[in-house]
Write a protein that holds these residues in place. Structure first.
Motif, PDB file in Angstrom:
ATOM      1  N   LYS A  13       0.957  -1.318   0.020  1.00 53.74           N
ATOM      2  CA  LYS A  13       0.066  -0.179  -0.158  1.00 53.74           C
ATOM      3  C   LYS A  13       0.895   1.304  -0.001  1.00 53.74           C
ATOM      4  N   GLN A  17       0.826   4.183  -2.764  1.00 51.14           N
ATOM      5  CA  GLN A  17       0.884   5.544  -2.455  1.00 51.14           C
ATOM      6  C   GLN A  17       1.918   6.481  -2.978  1.00 51.14           C
ATOM      7  N   LYS A  21       1.427   9.595  -5.682  1.00 49.27           N
ATOM      8  CA  LYS A  21       1.982  10.747  -5.375  1.00 49.27           C
ATOM      9  C   LYS A  21       3.018  11.287  -6.219  1.00 49.27           C
TER      10      LYS A  21
END
Length: 101
Positions: A13, A17, A21
């Protein structure tokens, strides 16, 4: 920040992320290598066109012995380009030219 990601494993995860980003981050301008102006790009195009013209090959009829043709064709696809490079090298070597005159 640099992270190593093992591409053989499913991303965590945290890694997902990070990638999300990174995808939204703006690419900063590089002051060391500024964007080219239109004038500079046109100059590159002109030089590129000149070099392309200088590299264009011209057709030529040439008589070769059957043995030479067989050897050349044995080089496989693109053998005419190989012959062209061989001729260029030979013609650039004065000793070879003297030997065959």
């Amino acid at each position: 920040m640099q992270k190593n990601i093992d591409v053989t494993m499913k991303p965590t995860k945290e890694q997902i992320q990070m990638l999300e980003k990174a995808a939204t981050m703006a690419i900063p301008a590089d002051s060391e290598y500024p964007e080219f102006t239109e004038e500079e790009l046109m100059q590159f195009k002109r030089i590129s066109d000149q070099r392309r013209t200088n590299r264009q090959k011209q057709p030529l009829t040439l008589r070769l012995s059957p043995q030479a043709i067989t050897k050349a064709k044995s080089l496989g696809k693109g053998y005419t380009s190989v012959l062209s490079r061989i001729l260029e090298d030979a013609l650039g070597n004065p000793d070879i030219i003297k030997r065959y005159l």
